[in-house]
Design an enzyme around this catalytic site. Structure first.
Site, PDB file in Angstrom:
ATOM      1  CG  ASP A 201      -1.764   1.236   1.342  1.00  0.00           C
ATOM      2  OD1 ASP A 201      -2.569   1.461   0.426  1.00  0.00           O
ATOM      3  OD2 ASP A 201      -1.611   1.981   2.327  1.00  0.00           O
ATOM      4  CD  GLU A 243      -2.113   2.489  -3.617  1.00  0.00           C
ATOM      5  OE1 GLU A 243      -3.185   3.086  -3.818  1.00  0.00           O
ATOM      6  OE2 GLU A 243      -1.607   2.379  -2.489  1.00  0.00           O
TER       7      GLU A 243
END
Length: 550
Positions: A201, A243
């Protein structure tokens, strides 16, 4: 099992709390997910990506983690997670979990210790200053309108702490070797429980300088290599999916020579895809592919249409971005942060089935690993009455029963309202109804996924854009081990005839694999491909000299 399994995987992203509720409390759980594994297996999913399921105060939909080693009790127990992993493994599914280590919740014991005692071993786990600078660092708050600063004063600590995201999510100091050791321990724990890797993330923020000198790894590239090496030593076939929504000149940082991230979400291609759809032109797709750096042999792009956040169009030139806003979010209420769209795809395309099929045909044929978000396979819509990004996070719609079959709880107890009524309500858009309809979007997706699995050229092959002689038609071919697959897509609403520029040896015969309708056979030596409006065709080049097979 191949260590490159991820190159031809079909990844399915879901949030446990909004997927299936087994105990009737209004919140999805791991027992409910286990009940739906046969559905996912039948769909053709080979890899599940689970959004955060850790204990959390839930101020940011689970991305404010309070314990990296636990299970949110609303979703089940550690035993339920182990059962889920066993059942997924029996169906041949890999599982990726979110590695949310750029920040913690303010409720995490590390932060509580850090704020209460300047001499705590956890004090330097975070980034503190006695007085913040007068001007913000380059970039500023991630959520304009919801954050006014990257610094927040903590009364208990008597100091200011840094956060790239919300004030309740203090950033970890990744310049501290002890923090990096904690990250490795977290990874090791979940790998021992059987996961096949991690979706990292907010990956860029792990490596950006956080508020002051020294609050980032001295060697950010080395930190990436360190994570990859640790992962591979623990489990040789495990992967890191980053990401990393960054500019094209920063993407190579995450790829290296193949010794860093295995997979990168392809935000550039995603942005330019929507520009191409808005303009009904193939040019933006060509531009995107030309902008991307080459992937090392061990790395791969992860392609997607929509994720659980806003459709962030920041990577587009202003003219392209405005075209996408005008086409897909003319109402300002459907936009967010001045950069994105908070809608799912079907409402953006006004439910046009032809365009939906075109988009997913592109997703599954462009070079990379396709990633689906739960509900895409049935064309779920959104709920714009929900705040911000929650509009695209409504519960899965399984049937026309109460609450869409998601939960037996009273509607007011649901973790989030289901979409009711209208074109996208659960009464009409649900799994059960589409299973019974041979012409449904779900059955189209089943055929698409099956055909994609039969075309490993698209996952692992070397890609080349093919000239078509028409600005609205995009064509590309992928070669692998002597075989070649070709895909042709018409982004215009008008019928087109594409004249493909191919080598003579490539067109002794083209075999249709997939199309928006049955087309006439392409005869030997013919290089003209007819397409309906928003039409598409997948073809295999059957050239015996290449050793390919139909």
């Amino acid at each position: 099992m191949s260590r490159f399994w991820y190159k031809n995987a079909v990844v399915y992203s879901l949030d446990v709390e909004s997927f299936m509720d087994a105990d009737g409390d209004g919140v999805g759980d791991f027992q409910g997910l286990v009940q739906r594994l046969d559905y996912l297996s039948g769909l053709g999913v080979t890899c599940l990506w689970l959004l955060p399921f850790y204990p959390t105060p839930n101020r940011d939909d689970g991305y404010d983690v309070a314990d990296y080693y636990g299970i949110d009790p609303r979703l089940g127990s550690p035993g339920d997670f182990v059962e889920f992993m066993r059942e997924a493994r029996q169906r041949g599914m890999h599982v990726l979990v979110d590695l949310v280590v750029n920040h913690t919740s303010i409720d995490h014991p590390w932060f509580q210790s850090a704020r209460s005692d300047p001499k705590s071993r956890y004090r330097d786990y975070y980034v503190w200053v006695d007085r913040p600078p007068e001007t913000e660092r380059r970039g500023g708050p991630v959520f304009p309108g919801e954050q006014s600063s990257n610094w927040t004063y903590d009364e208990a600590a008597g100091a200011w702490y840094w956060h790239w995201f919300y004030a309740h999510q203090p950033d970890l100091n990744t310049g501290n070797p002890e923090v990096r050791a904690e990250i490795r321990r977290i990874m090791g724990y979940w790998l021992q429980l059987g996961v096949s890797g991690f979706r990292v993330d907010a990956a860029p923020f792990l490596f950006k300088r956080k508020g002051r000198t020294g609050a980032h790894p001295e060697d950010p590239q080395g930190f990436l290599v360190e994570l990859r090496r640790f992962l591979s030593e623990e489990r040789a076939d495990a992967v890191l999916l980053a990401e990393a929504d960054v500019a094209t000149d920063e993407l190579s940082f995450f790829l290296g020579e193949g010794e860093r991230m295995h997979l990168l979400f392809n935000f550039i291609l995603n942005n330019y895809l929507f520009a191409a759809l808005a303009r009904e032109s193939a040019s933006p797709l060509r531009e995107a592919l030309a902008l991307l750096p080459s992937c090392p042999p061990a790395s791969q792009w992860a392609n997607f249409v929509r994720n659980h956040d806003e459709l962030n169009l920041d990577r587009l030139p202003e003219a392209y971005r405005q075209s996408a806003f005008d086409a897909f979010a003319p109402d300002p209420s459907t936009r967010i942060y001045g950069r994105g769209i908070r809608r799912r795809l079907p409402p953006m395309l006004e439910g046009d089935r032809r365009r939906l099929e075109l988009v997913y045909s592109l997703l599954f044929s462009l070079p990379g690993t396709p990633v689906l978000r739960y509900g895409e396979e049935i064309g779920m819509g959104d709920d714009l009455a929900l705040p911000g990004r929650m509009s695209v996070r409504t519960p899965m719609q399984w049937s026309a029963e109460a609450n869409g079959g998601f939960s037996a709880a009273p509607p007011e107890r649901l973790v989030r309202p289901v979409v009711r009524g209208g074109a996208y309500g659960y009464e009409t858009v649900n799994v059960d109804a589409q299973r019974r309809d041979p012409g449904s979007l779900l059955n189209f997706m089943l055929r698409l996924i099956r055909t994609r699995k039969e075309c490993p050229e698209f996952g692992e092959g070397e890609m080349q854009v093919v000239e078509t002689g028409d600005p609205a038609v995009f064509a590309h071919r992928c070669e692998r081990r002597g075989g070649m697959a070709l895909a042709v897509h018409n982004l215009s609403r008008e019928p087109r005839v594409a004249t493909l520029e191919m080598d003579e040896g490539d067109v002794p015969h083209l075999v249709d694999l997939l199309g928006d309708r049955p087309y006439e056979r392409i005869d030997r030596g013919t290089v003209e491909v007819r397409l309906d409006g928003y039409g598409y065709r997948w073809l295999r080049v059957h050239a015996l000299s290449r050793g390919a097979h139909p």
